[in-house]
Design a protein around this motif. Sequence first.
Motif, PDB file in Angstrom:
ATOM      1  N   GLU A   1      12.827 -41.125 -20.375  1.00 28.90           N
ATOM      2  CA  GLU A   1      11.642 -41.987 -20.285  1.00 28.90           C
ATOM      3  C   GLU A   1      10.459 -41.344 -21.017  1.00 28.90           C
ATOM      4  O   GLU A   1       9.721 -42.036 -21.737  1.00 28.90           O
TER       5      GLU A   1
ATOM      6  N   THR B   1       8.427 -42.488 -24.873  1.00 28.34           N
ATOM      7  CA  THR B   1       7.022 -42.902 -24.763  1.00 28.34           C
ATOM      8  C   THR B   1       6.220 -42.323 -25.929  1.00 28.34           C
ATOM      9  O   THR B   1       5.912 -41.130 -25.948  1.00 28.34           O
TER      10      THR B   1
ATOM     11  N   ARG C   1       0.593 -43.678 -22.258  1.00 33.09           N
ATOM     12  CA  ARG C   1       0.890 -44.428 -21.047  1.00 33.09           C
ATOM     13  C   ARG C   1       0.761 -43.511 -19.834  1.00 33.09           C
ATOM     14  O   ARG C   1       0.869 -42.281 -19.960  1.00 33.09           O
TER      15      ARG C   1
ATOM     16  N   LEU D   1       2.863 -42.714 -16.743  1.00 32.78           N
ATOM     17  CA  LEU D   1       4.202 -42.909 -16.180  1.00 32.78           C
ATOM     18  C   LEU D   1       4.223 -42.358 -14.763  1.00 32.78           C
ATOM     19  O   LEU D   1       3.915 -41.181 -14.548  1.00 32.78           O
TER      20      LEU D   1
ATOM     21  N   ARG E   1       5.734 -38.439 -26.890  1.00 33.68           N
ATOM     22  CA  ARG E   1       6.903 -37.787 -26.265  1.00 33.68           C
ATOM     23  C   ARG E   1       6.529 -36.463 -25.591  1.00 33.68           C
ATOM     24  O   ARG E   1       7.344 -35.563 -25.505  1.00 33.68           O
TER      25      ARG E   1
ATOM     26  N   SER F   1       5.197 -47.905 -15.727  1.00 39.85           N
ATOM     27  CA  SER F   1       4.541 -47.520 -16.977  1.00 39.85           C
ATOM     28  C   SER F   1       3.337 -48.423 -17.186  1.00 39.85           C
ATOM     29  O   SER F   1       3.487 -49.641 -17.316  1.00 39.85           O
TER      30      SER F   1
END
Lengths: 262, 120
Positions: free
Chosen positions: A43, A47, A51, A53, A69, A121
């Motif tokens: 996940e 990204t 965001r 998360l 990331r 998210s």
Amino acid sequence: MIDEGTIARKLATLGSEKPVFRDGARVISNGILPSPINAILDEIDNTILRRKLTFRVGASFMSFIVAGRRLLSLVAASDDLAEANPPVGAALSHEETEAFEAVGAALTLLVREDHPVLVESTPSDEGGTRSDIGISVDRLADLLEVVPSAPIKPMQIFVEACEGFYTACLFWSDGLWVGHAEDDNVLAELRKVADDQWERFRGAYGKSGQSLDAPRLFMLERALGEAGSVAGTWAQGEFALFVYDPSNLADIHAIWRKIFTT
Amino acid sequence: MVSDELDALQARFPACETLAYADLTTGMILVTNSNTPLERNALNRLCAEASAVLGAATAPSLGNSAAESAVVSGQDGVRLFVRAPFLPNDVLLCVGTAGLDLAAFAPEAQACLQRISEDG
């Protein structure tokens, strides 16, 4: 250089089934498959844009600001993770060893039970900037000793978990049925099912308008008469067949659902 | 009445949303519980699925004996198909959510089908 682990992660994402949501959050692991920590790393790895998360496991949670990331900051964590001393509110960097390791310890604590992992998210302007060093997913994977490209073999996990609940088993592996049973006669009966009926059964099932791609479990009560019941399952191109006592139906069914459904 | 039997069973097991009494010989659904969410096409597909999974009484799909019942499980829930003991082409098709307690439900579904089948 293109990393094989990265390719494996992308393929897994592209090939994944449609997402399942629970209480407004997306289920990314059923607690077993993919492994919870791999699901969290994937996940983060997927990204790119900024965001927030939030990873939830039961009542436990950790909320990160993620971009490019990388984990930029940890903005919240549930109280039960306090023993790992997670650096809530701090900008993150792999160069800050203590904070880096605390994030790893808190994530390990978050997934300590094999419960489903959910993610929310959302857009966020909270702490951390894109210029921060952050913690890359590869650094985190190294810290947690995770091998992202490790092949997952759910059918093998299922067969092993059901040992004790079946009297004979055949597992389709590398183009061959591999089997074992305490009673050779029962195994011979199951081999007949595998050799003479299994493909025809799959064909008939497909013609009935059902998917042959989605994982399925079939349990046919007393299909071998006094010798027992027959279970057949497929997922991701692998098959398994069991002979089992009818009293073990609920156990086998529960294990299958735990592994193959969210 | 058959529909009353199906409604009563569904009321005891709300996680089982659809109960359908069917004839596998003709591939027809004869009666369903009154509040099934499934429409005709979905019911026809359910009957075809049961036929593929159970096979004919004289030609089982898997194994050497006509299965007394079959469970089909997937991401989309759980289905239980039960054969009437003396009229093996009479079946009860049950569609439930993942929360359906199979161990408790299966014997009641079998008893329900037996009553329906004997009355018919």
